[in-house]
Design an enzyme around this catalytic site. Sequence first.
Site, mmCIF file in Angstrom:
data_model
loop_
_atom_site.group_PDB
_atom_site.id
_atom_site.type_symbol
_atom_site.label_atom_id
_atom_site.label_comp_id
_atom_site.label_asym_id
_atom_site.label_seq_id
_atom_site.Cartn_x
_atom_site.Cartn_y
_atom_site.Cartn_z
ATOM 1 N N CYS A 248 1.175 -1.391 0.074
ATOM 2 C CA CYS A 248 0.087 -0.339 -0.204
ATOM 3 C C CYS A 248 0.221 1.239 -0.111
ATOM 4 O O CYS A 248 0.735 1.909 -0.678
ATOM 5 C CB CYS A 248 -1.069 0.172 1.334
ATOM 6 S SG CYS A 248 -2.486 -1.323 1.762
ATOM 7 N N ASP B 292 33.949 19.899 19.200
ATOM 8 C CA ASP B 292 34.578 21.447 19.384
ATOM 9 C C ASP B 292 34.797 21.215 20.380
ATOM 10 O O ASP B 292 34.556 21.316 21.742
ATOM 11 C CB ASP B 292 33.486 22.206 18.541
ATOM 12 C CG ASP B 292 33.990 23.869 19.043
ATOM 13 O OD1 ASP B 292 34.912 24.372 19.179
ATOM 14 O OD2 ASP B 292 33.021 24.577 20.374
ATOM 15 N N ASP C 48 30.721 25.821 13.922
ATOM 16 C CA ASP C 48 30.886 24.252 13.939
ATOM 17 C C ASP C 48 30.052 24.226 13.063
ATOM 18 O O ASP C 48 30.022 23.191 12.448
ATOM 19 C CB ASP C 48 30.516 24.133 15.353
ATOM 20 C CG ASP C 48 31.703 24.482 15.916
ATOM 21 O OD1 ASP C 48 32.330 24.095 15.724
ATOM 22 O OD2 ASP C 48 31.156 24.729 17.761
#
Length: 741
Positions: free
Chosen positions: A29, A428, A633
Amino acid sequence: MTTATVSSAKAPPQGLVQLDVTGMSCASCVARVEKALLKVPGVASASVNLATERASVQALPSVPVAALAAAVEKAGYGASVVPETPAPLPAASAWPSWWPVAVGALLTLPLVTPMLLELFGLHWMLGGAWQLALATPVQFGLGARFYRAGWKALRAGAGNMDLLVALGTSAAYGLSVYELARHGGHGMAHLYFESSAAVITLVLLGKWLEARAKRQTADAIRALNALRPSTARVRRGGQELSLPVAQVLVGDLVVVKPGERVPVDGKVTEGHSHLDESLLTGESLPVAKGVGEHVTGGAINGEGLLLVLTQAVGAETTLARIIRMVESAQAAKAPIQRIVDQVSAVFVPVVLGIALLTLLGWAGATGDWERALINAVAVLVIACPCALGLATPTAIMAGTGVAARQGILIKDAEALEVAHGVTTVVFDKTGTLTAGKPTLVAAVPVPGGSRDELLRLAAALQLTSDHPLARAVLDAAPKSLPAAQAARALPGRGLEATVEGQLLALGSSRLLQERGLVPGALSAEAAQFAKDGRTLSWLMAQEPAGGARLLGLLAFGDTLKPEARQAVQRLHALGLKTLLLTGDNAGSAQAVAQVLGIREVRAEVLPGDKAAVIEALRAAGEHVAMVGDGINDAPALAAADVGMAMGTGTDVAMEAAGITLMRGDTRLVADAIDVSRRTYAKIRQGLFWAFAYNVLGIPLAAAGLLSPVIAGAAMAFSSVSVVSNALLLRRWRGAADELPE
């Protein structure tokens, strides 16, 4: 015919339309609805999720929603636009949801009782007329849904689970009626009414259990929606008014009494209290809030009365964004599911072919058309591909839901699937492993210079910046500062501006080198600060005749997050590599890495070069997760296989990342990878069992070793077992709630 109804709700922006789709029963389906939507001109992509019964369509703004709904209707299903705000729960039905199963069981039990009695050596058979009377309402009353859905699939030139059930049970019922009529009451005919009735009842039981289990996978969304207060107490014109939350405006003052939920995002202007944010961030302990601090809508106020200045309402609140992110992840399709959909698209036609071969093969070999038909029916019944369509989406729903409860927001299913294969985690430093609130440790002028003058000029420059280091300088500087003019940022290096007629620059050691300067007399101090893990900034002045001169050195200290070391240890325990990637000086980076146990360091890396480092790691065969919090970042977060943004960071970082860690707790990194691994394991297990049921069941049925009743029970059990196995994920608890070492 199912009529497609379209609500008046506006489609979300950026060409994304979400539709609730009704009438789907299996993976085939899903494939048919997607195919129908993709045929609409202007549709770029369509993804349908069987577990959530929702279609996500990327289309041009000019594509009318009614055209999309009509395409779904033409394929044999119903569709309506998902409203932007959650609709109220429908009124409880007068009949319980399990009533069809109960009625089917009552009517079927007398039909299967002779089979059960034979196990004990007892022989009893219900009369043929009574069998017909009991089986007929099951076949055409309770089973009407299978005929309707199967007919729609047939008209659309495709097949689905409903068609298989309708064909199989109709064959068993029709053969029984034929045999009953042929014998005309003379002798006991061999009837199969119990097979048709039992299969329908078992399929209905499986569907009911499956729907009940799927509702549990959506518990996270319901829990988050329950956090939305309906009213707010607002101060306007000296009066306190109780208003619907939808009527609260940005800038309104909202009164939050003890024990109430905060209705909006805002800033505390008066009062002090503790807020329970556990369902928003996963933080188990109440968080203290005072004047000037941010509060999030949906949090529960503790003991104090708070006055909150509204900063975000409605769809712009953190809670609304969280709900959208979780819904998006649950509705999205994991990459592995696309392979399953391709298999399911051809599955039903193949099964019909196998059933036909079974019928002809048995009839040709034995001449017994009755037995041949019953074996073909068993093939049709056991081969329903429900479990195939549910294995992946139910695991994704359960995984993203339980992760959200722990403060891990997963943007899409692909991020959840990819995270399980991560081999290297890149961090970081500032704001991720450290608290992100540095303080000025030392200000050292060049020989003959003044510390106060150094601070005064540095602070004048920092007036133009919102960097954490700027705030640290301003906190330590005198209040009366000269104005800075023509200020401009030097990406990854620092900033420069004209102060009192001279061009000044404040920045990193890289900037010092680029300006052709050396530390000189400050070398010893700089080396010691770097060894101690301090971040260094240099103040320089441009000479009118050209060249530059050094004015002094600023050293900053930032405390490590208390849980950071435990976070790194957990990652190592999971067999992952860790790397520190920062623009800070090498000495500071090495000092932090040594304390935390991070084994590799890349320091003094410009923001634009961080993404290149990530790409190099990926090119070397690593699967990389990048963890960061700042604007600088964002490129690296986007370049990684999976980006993880700290929820305490910038919106840009969170937008670029696939996973957001709401608390800013670095231990959530390991939790995110752990829940991804467990979710992917559930996907593999679900697909294995779904394929195993069919790979083992179809040959057994074709060989005449399974009756239709047993086949129906196995088919129903396959779907329920796959969904139930995925639901075990709801027991998962992250380790980030443990106290740090």
